[in-house]
Design a protein around this motif. Structure first.
Motif, mmCIF file in Angstrom:
data_model
loop_
_atom_site.group_PDB
_atom_site.id
_atom_site.type_symbol
_atom_site.label_atom_id
_atom_site.label_comp_id
_atom_site.label_asym_id
_atom_site.label_seq_id
_atom_site.Cartn_x
_atom_site.Cartn_y
_atom_site.Cartn_z
ATOM 1 N N GLU A 195 2.585 -11.992 6.931
ATOM 2 C CA GLU A 195 2.217 -10.579 6.820
ATOM 3 C C GLU A 195 2.216 -9.977 8.215
ATOM 4 O O GLU A 195 1.596 -10.528 9.125
ATOM 5 N N HIS A 199 0.854 -1.193 0.000
ATOM 6 C CA HIS A 199 0.000 0.000 0.000
ATOM 7 C C HIS A 199 0.889 1.241 0.000
ATOM 8 O O HIS A 199 1.859 1.325 0.764
ATOM 9 N N SER A 244 5.823 -9.750 4.326
ATOM 10 C CA SER A 244 5.176 -8.560 3.781
ATOM 11 C C SER A 244 4.836 -7.635 4.940
ATOM 12 O O SER A 244 4.131 -8.022 5.879
ATOM 13 N N HIS A 267 3.329 -4.132 6.703
ATOM 14 C CA HIS A 267 2.242 -3.164 6.592
ATOM 15 C C HIS A 267 2.187 -2.296 7.838
ATOM 16 O O HIS A 267 2.955 -2.484 8.784
ATOM 17 N N SER A 268 1.237 -1.345 7.871
ATOM 18 C CA SER A 268 0.966 -0.549 9.063
ATOM 19 C C SER A 268 -0.523 -0.249 9.117
ATOM 20 O O SER A 268 -1.251 -0.467 8.145
ATOM 21 N N THR A 269 -0.996 0.235 10.281
ATOM 22 C CA THR A 269 -2.426 0.437 10.497
ATOM 23 C C THR A 269 -2.706 1.845 11.000
ATOM 24 O O THR A 269 -1.794 2.610 11.321
ATOM 25 N N GLU A 314 1.696 -6.408 10.562
ATOM 26 C CA GLU A 314 1.354 -5.008 10.794
ATOM 27 C C GLU A 314 2.379 -4.476 11.794
ATOM 28 O O GLU A 314 2.498 -4.978 12.907
ATOM 29 N N GLU A 364 1.720 3.346 3.295
ATOM 30 C CA GLU A 364 2.300 2.631 4.432
ATOM 31 C C GLU A 364 3.817 2.528 4.213
ATOM 32 O O GLU A 364 4.325 1.524 3.718
ATOM 33 N N GLN A 377 0.482 3.918 11.158
ATOM 34 C CA GLN A 377 0.815 4.364 9.813
ATOM 35 C C GLN A 377 1.569 5.695 9.817
ATOM 36 O O GLN A 377 1.131 6.673 10.400
ATOM 37 N N ASN A 381 -3.838 -5.415 -2.161
ATOM 38 C CA ASN A 381 -3.980 -6.577 -1.289
ATOM 39 C C ASN A 381 -5.410 -7.106 -1.241
ATOM 40 O O ASN A 381 -5.788 -7.808 -0.296
ATOM 41 N N ARG A 386 -3.081 4.999 -0.952
ATOM 42 C CA ARG A 386 -3.122 3.567 -0.659
ATOM 43 C C ARG A 386 -2.999 2.750 -1.931
ATOM 44 O O ARG A 386 -2.286 1.750 -1.979
#
Length: 276
Positions: A150, A20, A97, A99-101, A152, A23, A156, A66, A59
């Motif tokens: 994956e 994304h 992989s 990611h962030s939230t 997180e 991120e 973000q 995703n 994004r």
């Protein structure tokens, strides 16, 4: 898509950031690996995935990358073509992989039925607060189609998320024997299983007093809509809960479903293997 390699030979390990475009933590972790160029004992493929979205700080450009796997090389949308190209690059690789939230400052792994065995072997080596089984909500996600862990990595855009991503990437490579070290955590990782979405209606203001991964008791307020309290009918654990992270839901309800690794799971200490 940017692709670099650490070490010589055909990689069976990959690290991916930038699924994304909004991120950046995984991208920075990948770039730090490339810049540091460690002396790896096994070759590693380093990928920054959605460069177009990253350049625009969005994004995605056409569709959520995703959510469109396995993709289509002849599709009209950028992300569907990219999904097919990324899957081809990851063939034969055990992959991280990142990611962030917008809902949680810590770290947790996301897994599904297809990646449960892989997560059981690798997640105990990673600095994680939790692992989340999202099997009921994985349509179009990378974890459905490739051996991927994956993670997180935090909130973000935060510096902490980048630090977490860098740590997780090094721990992942150590767990697979590409870097020295790598010891599983004795306590293992708590595993949660998503049960249902928690919807939110249209309103001017939202609040979420519930804390992710902390049990909400029956009768307890977990969110408010324009000041009106929403009360739990039954106990649950909130996951990815936030006031504004999603348009039509607050996040997810989950149940505690055991642990990955640790003495309760047999304290399995064999180093995980990549698929061949």
């Amino acid at each position: 898509m940017r692709i670099e390699q650490l070490g010589d030979g055909e990689p069976e390990i990959a690290v991916v950031g930038g699924i994304h475009g909004d991120e950046p933590c995984g991208v920075r972790a990948v770039e730090q690996l490339i810049e540091r160029d460690p002396d790896v004992e096994r070759p590693v493929k380093c990928i920054v995935a959605n460069e177009e979205a990253l350049d625009r700080d969005v994004r995605y450009t056409d569709a959520d990358l995703n959510r469109v796997f396995p993709g289509d090389p002849d599709a009209d949308t950028h992300e569907e073509r990219l999904a097919a190209a990324l899957l081809a690059e990851l063939k034969g690789c055990t992959t991280l992989s990142m990611h962030s939230t917008q809902s949680y400052t810590g770290t947790f792994a996301v897994l599904a039925d297809e990646t449960l065995a892989l997560a059981q072997s690798i997640c105990p080596y990673l600095t994680l607060d939790a692992a989340v089984d999202t099997s009921a909500f994985t349509e179009g996600r990378l974890i459905e189609y490739a051996p991927v862990v994956e993670v997180e990595c935090g909130y973000q855009g935060s510096a902490e998320a980048t630090e977490h991503a860098s740590t997780i990437a090094e721990e992942f490579l150590a767990a697979l024997g590409a870097l020295p070290g790598g010891e599983p955590h004795d306590e293992g990782v708590p595993l949660y299983r998503l049960t249902h979405l928690i919807p939110k209606g249209a309103a001017d203001a939202y609040d979420v007093p519930a804390t992710n991964f902390e049990r909400v008791a029956a009768g307890e307020t977990y969110a408010t809509i324009d000041g009106e309290e929403l009360v739990a009918n039954e106990p649950f654990y909130p996951v990815l809960m936030s006031p504004y992270g999603y348009e039509n839901e607050f996040g997810y309800a989950a149940e505690l479903d055991g642990r990955l690794g640790g003495s309760a799971a047999g304290d399995e200490r064999d180093r995980p293997e990549t698929p061949r």
